[in-house]
Scaffold this motif. Structure first.
Motif, PDB file in Angstrom:
ATOM      1  N   GLY A  46      41.300  32.918   7.745  1.00 21.36           N
ATOM      2  CA  GLY A  46      41.645  32.737   6.338  1.00 21.36           C
ATOM      3  C   GLY A  46      41.553  34.044   5.575  1.00 21.36           C
ATOM      4  O   GLY A  46      40.768  34.940   5.908  1.00 21.36           O
ATOM      5  N   GLY A  47      42.366  34.136   4.531  1.00 24.52           N
ATOM      6  CA  GLY A  47      42.415  35.358   3.743  1.00 24.52           C
ATOM      7  C   GLY A  47      41.087  35.741   3.141  1.00 24.52           C
ATOM      8  O   GLY A  47      40.754  36.933   3.044  1.00 24.52           O
ATOM      9  N   VAL A  48      40.283  34.764   2.721  1.00 26.06           N
ATOM     10  CA  VAL A  48      39.002  35.089   2.093  1.00 26.06           C
ATOM     11  C   VAL A  48      38.079  35.793   3.080  1.00 26.06           C
ATOM     12  O   VAL A  48      37.366  36.737   2.725  1.00 26.06           O
ATOM     13  N   SER A  49      38.099  35.357   4.344  1.00 25.34           N
ATOM     14  CA  SER A  49      37.212  35.936   5.350  1.00 25.34           C
ATOM     15  C   SER A  49      37.614  37.365   5.689  1.00 25.34           C
ATOM     16  O   SER A  49      36.784  38.288   5.669  1.00 25.34           O
ATOM     17  N   TYR A  50      38.888  37.553   6.008  1.00 28.68           N
ATOM     18  CA  TYR A  50      39.364  38.890   6.365  1.00 28.68           C
ATOM     19  C   TYR A  50      39.300  39.843   5.180  1.00 28.68           C
ATOM     20  O   TYR A  50      38.944  41.018   5.322  1.00 28.68           O
ATOM     21  N   SER A  51      39.657  39.359   3.991  1.00 29.24           N
ATOM     22  CA  SER A  51      39.695  40.238   2.826  1.00 29.24           C
ATOM     23  C   SER A  51      38.304  40.707   2.424  1.00 29.24           C
ATOM     24  O   SER A  51      38.089  41.892   2.128  1.00 29.24           O
ATOM     25  N   ALA A  52      37.343  39.790   2.386  1.00 29.12           N
ATOM     26  CA  ALA A  52      35.988  40.161   1.980  1.00 29.12           C
ATOM     27  C   ALA A  52      35.360  41.139   2.970  1.00 29.12           C
ATOM     28  O   ALA A  52      34.678  42.098   2.572  1.00 29.12           O
ATOM     29  N   LEU A  53      35.593  40.920   4.271  1.00 27.92           N
ATOM     30  CA  LEU A  53      35.037  41.838   5.256  1.00 27.92           C
ATOM     31  C   LEU A  53      35.698  43.211   5.144  1.00 27.92           C
ATOM     32  O   LEU A  53      35.039  44.250   5.291  1.00 27.92           O
ATOM     33  N   THR A  54      36.992  43.226   4.830  1.00 29.84           N
ATOM     34  CA  THR A  54      37.702  44.498   4.689  1.00 29.84           C
ATOM     35  C   THR A  54      37.165  45.312   3.513  1.00 29.84           C
ATOM     36  O   THR A  54      36.830  46.496   3.656  1.00 29.84           O
ATOM     37  N   THR A  55      37.077  44.710   2.349  1.00 25.93           N
ATOM     38  CA  THR A  55      36.627  45.470   1.178  1.00 25.93           C
ATOM     39  C   THR A  55      35.172  45.913   1.337  1.00 25.93           C
ATOM     40  O   THR A  55      34.799  47.022   0.931  1.00 25.93           O
ATOM     41  N   ALA A  56      34.346  45.064   1.944  1.00 24.77           N
ATOM     42  CA  ALA A  56      32.946  45.453   2.152  1.00 24.77           C
ATOM     43  C   ALA A  56      32.845  46.627   3.119  1.00 24.77           C
ATOM     44  O   ALA A  56      32.083  47.571   2.888  1.00 24.77           O
ATOM     45  N   ARG A  57      33.603  46.574   4.213  1.00 24.30           N
ATOM     46  CA  ARG A  57      33.532  47.660   5.184  1.00 24.30           C
ATOM     47  C   ARG A  57      34.171  48.944   4.668  1.00 24.30           C
ATOM     48  O   ARG A  57      33.870  50.024   5.171  1.00 24.30           O
ATOM     49  N   LEU A  58      35.022  48.833   3.652  1.00 23.67           N
ATOM     50  CA  LEU A  58      35.554  50.026   3.003  1.00 23.67           C
ATOM     51  C   LEU A  58      34.582  50.589   1.970  1.00 23.67           C
ATOM     52  O   LEU A  58      34.834  51.642   1.391  1.00 23.67           O
ATOM     53  N   GLY A  59      33.482  49.886   1.720  1.00 28.86           N
ATOM     54  CA  GLY A  59      32.438  50.409   0.863  1.00 28.86           C
ATOM     55  C   GLY A  59      32.367  49.829  -0.526  1.00 28.86           C
ATOM     56  O   GLY A  59      31.549  50.282  -1.337  1.00 28.86           O
ATOM     57  N   LEU A  60      33.174  48.810  -0.840  1.00 26.59           N
ATOM     58  CA  LEU A  60      33.120  48.207  -2.171  1.00 26.59           C
ATOM     59  C   LEU A  60      32.079  47.086  -2.195  1.00 26.59           C
ATOM     60  O   LEU A  60      32.090  46.220  -1.303  1.00 26.59           O
ATOM     61  N   PRO A  61      31.180  47.065  -3.177  1.00 23.73           N
ATOM     62  CA  PRO A  61      30.275  45.917  -3.323  1.00 23.73           C
ATOM     63  C   PRO A  61      31.090  44.646  -3.506  1.00 23.73           C
ATOM     64  O   PRO A  61      31.860  44.523  -4.456  1.00 23.73           O
ATOM     65  N   THR A  62      30.941  43.723  -2.578  1.00 26.03           N
ATOM     66  CA  THR A  62      31.841  42.574  -2.472  1.00 26.03           C
ATOM     67  C   THR A  62      31.067  41.272  -2.538  1.00 26.03           C
ATOM     68  O   THR A  62      29.991  41.139  -1.957  1.00 26.03           O
ATOM     69  N   ALA A  63      31.650  40.308  -3.252  1.00 23.59           N
ATOM     70  CA  ALA A  63      31.144  38.934  -3.266  1.00 23.59           C
ATOM     71  C   ALA A  63      32.280  38.020  -2.839  1.00 23.59           C
ATOM     72  O   ALA A  63      33.460  38.339  -3.031  1.00 23.59           O
ATOM     73  N   ALA A  64      31.928  36.897  -2.244  1.00 23.90           N
ATOM     74  CA  ALA A  64      32.958  35.979  -1.759  1.00 23.90           C
ATOM     75  C   ALA A  64      32.564  34.544  -2.045  1.00 23.90           C
ATOM     76  O   ALA A  64      31.416  34.138  -1.799  1.00 23.90           O
ATOM     77  N   ILE A  65      33.522  33.803  -2.581  1.00 27.98           N
ATOM     78  CA  ILE A  65      33.382  32.357  -2.761  1.00 27.98           C
ATOM     79  C   ILE A  65      34.243  31.713  -1.694  1.00 27.98           C
ATOM     80  O   ILE A  65      35.477  31.836  -1.708  1.00 27.98           O
ATOM     81  N   VAL A  66      33.582  31.057  -0.737  1.00 28.43           N
ATOM     82  CA  VAL A  66      34.248  30.626   0.481  1.00 28.43           C
ATOM     83  C   VAL A  66      34.172  29.102   0.603  1.00 28.43           C
ATOM     84  O   VAL A  66      33.081  28.534   0.741  1.00 28.43           O
ATOM     85  N   GLY A  67      35.319  28.451   0.570  1.00 33.02           N
ATOM     86  CA  GLY A  67      35.366  27.017   0.832  1.00 33.02           C
ATOM     87  C   GLY A  67      35.260  26.760   2.320  1.00 33.02           C
ATOM     88  O   GLY A  67      35.964  27.386   3.116  1.00 33.02           O
ATOM     89  N   VAL A  68      34.367  25.834   2.718  1.00 34.69           N
ATOM     90  CA  VAL A  68      34.142  25.578   4.143  1.00 34.69           C
ATOM     91  C   VAL A  68      33.973  24.086   4.386  1.00 34.69           C
ATOM     92  O   VAL A  68      33.353  23.377   3.595  1.00 34.69           O
ATOM     93  N   ASP A  69      34.530  23.623   5.524  1.00 39.07           N
ATOM     94  CA  ASP A  69      34.196  22.277   5.955  1.00 39.07           C
ATOM     95  C   ASP A  69      32.883  22.337   6.740  1.00 39.07           C
ATOM     96  O   ASP A  69      32.263  23.402   6.867  1.00 39.07           O
ATOM     97  N   ALA A  70      32.440  21.191   7.270  1.00 45.54           N
ATOM     98  CA  ALA A  70      31.116  21.138   7.895  1.00 45.54           C
ATOM     99  C   ALA A  70      30.999  22.090   9.082  1.00 45.54           C
ATOM    100  O   ALA A  70      29.963  22.739   9.274  1.00 45.54           O
ATOM    101  N   GLN A  71      32.065  22.191   9.883  1.00 46.67           N
ATOM    102  CA  GLN A  71      31.997  23.074  11.051  1.00 46.67           C
ATOM    103  C   GLN A  71      32.083  24.545  10.642  1.00 46.67           C
ATOM    104  O   GLN A  71      31.349  25.381  11.155  1.00 46.67           O
ATOM    105  N   ALA A  72      32.975  24.863   9.729  1.00 47.47           N
ATOM    106  CA  ALA A  72      33.122  26.254   9.301  1.00 47.47           C
ATOM    107  C   ALA A  72      31.844  26.779   8.665  1.00 47.47           C
ATOM    108  O   ALA A  72      31.545  27.978   8.747  1.00 47.47           O
ATOM    109  N   ALA A  73      31.061  25.912   8.035  1.00 47.07           N
ATOM    110  CA  ALA A  73      29.817  26.338   7.382  1.00 47.07           C
ATOM    111  C   ALA A  73      28.814  26.910   8.375  1.00 47.07           C
ATOM    112  O   ALA A  73      27.899  27.639   7.984  1.00 47.07           O
TER     113      ALA A  73
END
Length: 329
Positions: A46-73
């Protein structure tokens, strides 16, 4: 959807009212992409997962609001985000998006395993509303129109458009719907869209007409690079400024999933924090950064391919050297 409390701040994190303001907030549902190559039978995506990891690894302080079902949690990939410094807030959903991705020469075929419940605007901590950068990264049309009003008027907002252009029915191929007026798209400063997610005959002028005139539209075309579209200066509404950017080849590609999300997130990161590219946006270094990050993510499985900043910088240098080398050298 049965909405439970948004939980799971960082270890030892502050209550919402005292949460530090991140540089970028990323929002969307995490998908589970079914695969036989993982013992769970799926990988988190999902875009939220890849995007948040990308911006964080590029050095930006990052927060993520992630919708998850029971397994994804329970996904181990969420620890990749936390280990990268992302302030992860999970929003529990009864239904989260599930996909089967089938790669074909003529393009990807996606089958829907499950749809996504909406991710509510109420999940945003009050302090985060002042964030200077936002990436709205829907994957299954799970962000209601109210998300357009969450970022401050001064914030830079990037949106992954293809995630708003999908209709999902469990057990059926994902259906693409035609672009249409949308408050989220109208708010965006930067919009990303894969050419595979719209009719190839759809006029660029009509696409851009759904954006604000000052916005940028990035239309990605895989290993063919893509186009950046701007509204031209002047009074003629039909005029557009087009800029082609070349792709940077990957070495031994493993998994194409997430390349478009990483490209948009890296491009947004440079627009939100121009110091990432020494302020050289006008010289196209934001596109070079994005293309380098996207080429690297293909070289690992799933989110494990999301690169660190040093690897992106090295790939940028290599790409510039190749482009400046004399023909035949």
């Amino acid at each position: 959807m049965t909405e439970r409390d948004a939980d799971d701040g960082p270890a030892g994190g502050s209550p919402d009212g005292l949460a530090p303001v991140p540089t970028v907030v990323v929002v969307g549902s995490a998908s589970r992409d079914l695969t036989d190559e993982d013992p769970r039978g799926w990988r988190l995506g999902g875009g939220v997962s890849y995007s948040a990891l990308t911006t964080a690894r590029l050095g930006l302080p990052t927060a993520a609001i992630v919708g998850v079902d029971a397994q994804a949690a329970t996904a181990s990939e969420l620890d990749l985000l936390r280990d990268a410094g992302v302030d992860v807030r999970l929003v529990r959903l009864d239904h989260g998006p599930v996909f089967v991705n089938i790669e074909r020469p003529e393009g990807r075929l996606q089958l829907c395993g499950d749809r996504s419940d909406p991710v509510p605007v109420a999940a945003v901590p009050d302090a985060w509303r002042a964030a200077p950068g936002w990436i709205l990264a829907p994957v299954a049309a799970e962000l209601p129109a109210g998300w357009a009003d969450v970022p401050s008027p001064e914030a830079v907002v990037a949106v992954g458009w293809q995630g708003l252009l999908r209709e999902l029915d469990a057990g059926q191929p994902v259906r693409h719907v035609a672009p249409r007026p949308d408050p989220i798209i109208r708010r965006a400063d930067l919009v990303g869209l894969s050419r595979d997610d719209i009719d190839r005959g759809y006029p660029l002028a009509d696409l851009y007409g759904l954006l604000r005139r000052s916005a940028s539209l990035a239309v990605t075309q895989g290993d063919h690079g893509g186009l950046i579209v701007h509204g031209a200066h002047g009074d003629h509404e039909a005029e557009l400024e087009l800029r082609h950017y070349p792709a940077i080849p990957s070495r031994s590609p493993v998994d194409p999933t997430g390349a478009g999300d990483v490209f948009l997130a890296a491009l947004a990161a440079a627009r939100i924090e121009p110091r990432l590219v020494g302020g050289r946006i006008g010289q196209g270094f934001d596109l070079l950064l994005a293309a380098a990050a996207a080429s690297l993510v293909l070289e690992g499985p799933g989110m494990l391919g999301v690169p660190l900043r040093d690897a992106v910088r090295k790939r940028m240098v290599e790409a510039r050297q190749r482009r400046s080398a004399p023909a035949g050298a």
